[in-house]
Write an enzyme that holds these catalytic residues in place. Structure first.
Site, mmCIF file in Angstrom:
data_model
loop_
_atom_site.group_PDB
_atom_site.id
_atom_site.type_symbol
_atom_site.label_atom_id
_atom_site.label_comp_id
_atom_site.label_asym_id
_atom_site.label_seq_id
_atom_site.Cartn_x
_atom_site.Cartn_y
_atom_site.Cartn_z
ATOM 1 N N GLU D 209 67.198 -14.667 22.065
ATOM 2 C CA GLU D 209 65.822 -14.308 21.751
ATOM 3 C C GLU D 209 64.976 -14.469 23.002
ATOM 4 O OE1 GLU D 209 65.301 -16.997 18.427
ATOM 5 O OE2 GLU D 209 64.198 -18.435 19.645
ATOM 6 N N HIS D 247 49.462 -22.286 35.371
ATOM 7 C CA HIS D 247 50.384 -21.471 36.143
ATOM 8 C C HIS D 247 51.787 -22.056 36.165
ATOM 9 C CE1 HIS D 247 46.950 -19.267 37.665
ATOM 10 N NE2 HIS D 247 46.347 -20.433 37.866
#
Lengths: 392, 296, 392, 296
Positions: D209, D247
């Site tokens: 997945e 980030h």
């Protein structure tokens, strides 16, 4: 650094351990006020030493008047050299099982060790002697510490040699004790404690776990990591920072490793082994050491001067034996300290210096120039100081 | 031969640019120790007295192939210095620093074991193989090459014994100061095991002191399987028992740690226990011949 | 759980990291008051998403009047779906180097990873793409964590590809950065943070290290260990707990794993993989999913009912596809929830149920008895719901 | 043959007296799994449905010689349960529990590696070798004995694939649900390595997945050294990218984790990537013959 009971309990509370409600009293009136506000209490002398119960340092009181009277009495006590200046007033814990839970350093296993016993109370050392199987032990992994299953295993081990009735209750006891076991280990680890002990640890009928007494000793080498705690404890009266001997109190202020003894030969050296041997030599030559004073490794001339001043505070001292074998300590540095101390403190009592090792040429030269004749053999120096002081 | 260090050792010093580090690096070089580098974060690439400095232990080892490190960094950083060396896998780590927090040492010692490296100390004088290599702070001039091994807890008493033996003409194979901290590296037994197979060691002097159970364990080992003569000395025999608080220590140590316990255990193992340093020398003389004068 | 900047900074402060002085303002007047008391400031919108600077969510102001005006403006903004309701007024940091320091979960290495770069500021992701060597990484040992030498090594690695001038300053930079690196790791570990980021991390000329912006995201599975923090943050306005989508906000309150989408087929399933596949099937059959809703493993009938109610709040939903493959989830339990919801919520929109797996006989029987025909093939069920809703 | 579990496995269940533990223990026994004991602190000495209970994993293993454990304890205690089993050295630990804090799993996984034991999960459906042994929560009736190996991240999709294959006449050697948590035990590659040498496995279905990089790593391994046919399916291909903050995650994962990245990597390795579960079955049919009807 040894914490007083109430200081130790405050720390344990921070880690989630339940302690009885209590308050500090420094005067009989404060004790009476506490009892007036909170009801019957145990009034407990705060001294950093065991055996205060037998010495009359604990009273169970019902009324403010009784509290005032008992507090007044306890505040006049001197328990094994520790004058009582702080009291802890505390609500009584309901009748309960008395367990023992402690964590301490186990040198042989190079680890902390957790100890748990259902046979808690005053006589735990006797249990250790006569029925050691009743004290379960667990050695936490240096990095992983203690997991819940370790704590449960400790409880099971403590119960294996206990009554069948308690064994049947082990499910509940595991649930009840596990959080306290984990918290005590966390406290020891985070406080750099070499001993952290709850005795008795009360387990009430409803499964509450309460630390009825507590002792914590923090590693002196790690105090720099606990500056605010150190300051706070000192500010709170500093009972735990006070040694029972006035000379030792003074030495602690001066940051010197000093033990006061009964004799008349002041002893200073570098390194615990050497100083212990210095004491042994003085005794072997028929003298009596007045103290143990280790200036440690790499001592500065200031520290040496400080040490001489300290030793001379004891008026029983008739002369001083300074025994230096320089390794990281430099003989010239020590020599400068000795000379400075002699001149500034106007020392007239006999001074025997044995000096060898690192920078010994330089050090011995300085001493000779200052009129102090250094020896090189510790045994000869010991003989010299004893003959100079024995009949002084 | 000798144990742990010899002329083929390649030694770096952690904390070489500090006051003690620099002074004793000079002393060690004067002794003849092959010092191949120093470690001070931020000073990598510089030199001090011709010795190259590195930012990390890893870089020092890569560049110099060092196999011994001597640690002279201050106590708050010393356990970290030990662990830095251990993770790099330096086989012998010698930590001189005194005053390291004991729980730091629990972790550092565990890491040394995990990494399979040897730790000597902390709070120890280090090690000296006369004529070959010294790492630590034992005064240079007191040693003499010979066949007596020394292992001691107290630093200054190590010096006393080396000096006493040398002055009486008995040289040393290697003198090892294991240090007096509660948690430390090599034990008496570990060092005795090394002396057991060292051909150059004919007899061993063991200097213990009160507290702990290292001496009792050493006695058990000697009785079981150490076949060279051992002379022991236990300091602190007249010291008053320290004040202690709480029961935990007593439960763990019991009667271990008292001078009587140690002396009896050693005597039971056939060790000559001397009452003074002078007697140590006399007892050694009963077992080995003085070192010939031409050896040093 | 994502913390707002000011909440993240308060946490970092607890771990000893320096942050600029600042204060919360919820009205223009509060912003003006803060500037009146503390001087020039940056007024920053508190939204749990990046890019607020470009969206006009940050203003640098000198006077209280300016602060009031800018605060008023920013408080009307909606930044990527997040209406601004809280401002953070903060003293400006003096000109300084802008570094990046972060810790996050590294799945591939099964560990946290620390990242440090001297090329901090807004464009760090670009640096990661174009000059990855400028971002140094360290993977803390699961048990031992980060030691000082690890932190120093990270600083050295970050500087290896930097300017020679900075490399020369590495001694000072290692000393300056090590405490912050250790503290950030401790914060992540103790807060169960999956991301803990300082960007930019300012290093001033005098060697001070200041977290000028901070992002923290706490592992939702670990929130039970941080209940008081959770409560406190929620009480403080709960900005970070608010999702930008009103349906997702509602789902969070209901404790449901829900993502709002643009289509018209409501989708409910058990297990993220199955629900994702359910969405894929709906699309493959030409439909548009309205949402992702995973009731998770072992859902109770109440949870299923709760889920249906949630999905129906979106009026765009024309019908619902419930896709259940019971493993730990029991089909009978789910069936009861569906029937209850249909009856109590009077659902009249099409309901297609695919049900198989654990207790499927019991579940399907219940559905049939309640007049709902269960399917067994997911593909067929998808086809059915799409044909029922496409032109509804 | 089969991988990880078979009829000779000796299985204990940690948390057997909880709601899920008890229900699924019954299911596993009905399947034929040799359940030899359960662990619930405080209930040692009791029995439940004839299965002996123990206070600790250590006692359970001593008494029963168990070599597999299935964990059904609630999330706050599950990592601890894994570590308890790991320290005792149980060679295969299967953790079903969903919602374990991720940093707990970092430590638990590290300990499993250190102790040299295999962990499957957490947040996984467990494992099923049809006709022999099931540990976990895969529905009993969907499996069929055969020669297709299954390895999957998603629990419910594991069921879909087992059912799809069985209904089309393709039995399974072993179906392994590795779980979808960020930090987990056996990876796709670990399980593929087992299938590689399992004589009874002729082809493998891999169900991935979006997110993480397990699929990409598996693709690299397949390309390098896996020689049996592999059919893959990646779910979540139409899911919108999740919102993310900061980030750090992007720096670490880069473009890894997107469905495109996974599909391309697998196709590059010669894997047939199916678009639906139905297509998975069709693709398997291209590689292996249906299992004869007399086997189950």
């Amino acid at each position: 650094m040894k914490l007083l009971e109430y200081q130790a309990k405050e720390q344990l509370k921070r880690f989630g351990i339940t302690t009885p409600m209590g308050g500090v009293a420094r005067t009989p009136k404060e004790a009476a006020d506490w009892v007036r506000a909170h009801g019957p209490a145990a009034i407990k002398a705060q001294v950093p030493i065991g055996g205060r119960g037998k010495a009359g340092g604990i009273a169970v009181v019902k009324t403010p008047e009784e509290a005032e009277r008992e507090a007044e009495r306890i505040l006049t006590l001197d328990i094994k050299g520790y004058p009582v200046s702080v009291l802890w007033c505390e609500q009584a814990v309901p009748d309960a099982e008395e367990w023992y839970l402690g964590v301490t350093l186990d040198r042989a296993n190079r680890s902390l060790v957790l100890m748990l016993s259902a046979a808690g109370g005053m006589e735990i050392e006797e249990v250790a002697d006569t029925a050691p199987e009743k004290i379960a032990k667990f050695w936490p992994h240096a990095w992983r510490g203690v997991a819940s299953y370790d704590a449960r295993g400790l409880v099971l081990d403590a119960l294996r040699h206990d009554t069948p009735e308690r064994w049947e209750r082990r499910g509940k006891l595991m649930s009840a004790l596990t959080p306290t076991i984990l918290a005590l280990y966390a406290a020891a680890r985070d406080l750099d404690a070499v001993t952290c002990e709850i005795n008795p640890l009360m387990i009430t009928a409803d499964g509450s776990v309460i630390a009825a007494d507590a002792k914590i000793e923090i590693d002196e080498s790690a105090l720099y990591r606990h500056e605010s705690l150190h300051r706070e404890l000192a500010a709170e009266g500093g009972g735990s920072l006070v040694d029972s001997d006035p000379f030792e109190r003074e030495a602690r202020k001066r940051n010197l490793t000093y033990v006061h003894l009964d004799g008349y030969v002041g002893c200073i050296g570098n390194g615990a082994g050497l100083v212990m041997n210095t004491l042994d030599l003085v005794k072997q030559h028929g003298g009596e050491p007045a103290n143990f004073l280790d200036v440690g490794g790499g001592a500065s001339s200031d520290k040496v001067k400080n040490a001489l001043e300290m030793v001379l505070m004891d008026e029983k001292v008739r002369g001083i034996f300074i025994n230096i074998f320089g390794g990281i300590t430099r003989c010239d540095e020590v020599a400068r300290g000795i000379i400075q101390a002699r001149d500034e403190l106007h020392i007239t009592k006999p001074l025997v210096v044995r000096m060898t090792g690192t920078q010994e040429e330089e050090g011995r030269k300085l001493l000779r120039e200052a009129g102090i004749v250094p020896g090189t053999s510790a045994a000869e120096a010991a003989e010299a100081i004893v003959s100079l002081t024995r009949n002084a | 031969m000798s144990v742990l260090v010899d002329r083929s050792s390649r030694v770096i010093i952690q904390g070489m640019t500090g006051r003690e580090g620099r002074f004793h690096t000079e002393q060690m070089r004067a002794f003849g120790t092959p010092i191949v580098g120093g470690v001070t974060p931020g000073k990598g690439g510089q030199e001090i007295d011709g010795i190259p400095l590195f930012d990390t232990v890893e870089e020092a080892v890569k560049a110099t192939n060092a196999n011994v490190t001597g640690i002279f960094v201050p106590p708050p950083f010393a356990a970290d210095a030990i662990m830095e060396a251990a993770t790099v896998g330096i086989p012998l780590i010698i930590c001189i620093t005194e005053g390291i927090p004991v729980l730091d040492m629990v972790r550092a010692r565990a890491l040394c074991d995990e990494m399979g490296v040897r730790l000597l100390g902390p709070n120890c004088p280090g090690i000296m193989t006369p004529g070959e290599c010294k790492v630590g702070i034992i005064p240079n001039h007191i040693g003499k090459k010979g066949n007596v091994g020394i292992v001691a807890r107290s630093g200054t008493l190590t010096y006393e014994v080396i000096q006493g033996l040398s002055q009486a003409g008995f040289g040393q194979s290697t003198a090892v100061g294991i240090g007096g901290d509660p948690i430390h590296g090599l034990s008496f037994t570990d060092v005795l095991e090394l002396f057991a197979t060292d051909e150059e060691t004919a007899a061993v002097v063991l200097i213990g002191e009160i507290g702990g159970s290292d001496e009792e364990e050493a006695a058990a080992y000697i009785e079981r399987s150490f076949h060279k003569p051992v002379v022991a000395f236990i300091s602190g025999r007249t010291a008053p028992p320290g004040k202690r608080m709480g029961h935990a220590g007593a439960i763990i140590s019991g009667t271990m740690g008292s001078p009587q316990s140690k002396v009896e255990a050693l005597q039971h193992a056939g060790v000559t226990v001397a009452d003074t340093i002078e007697e140590v020398v006399t007892a050694v003389a009963a077992h080995v011949a003085p070192t010939p004068a031409h050896i040093h």
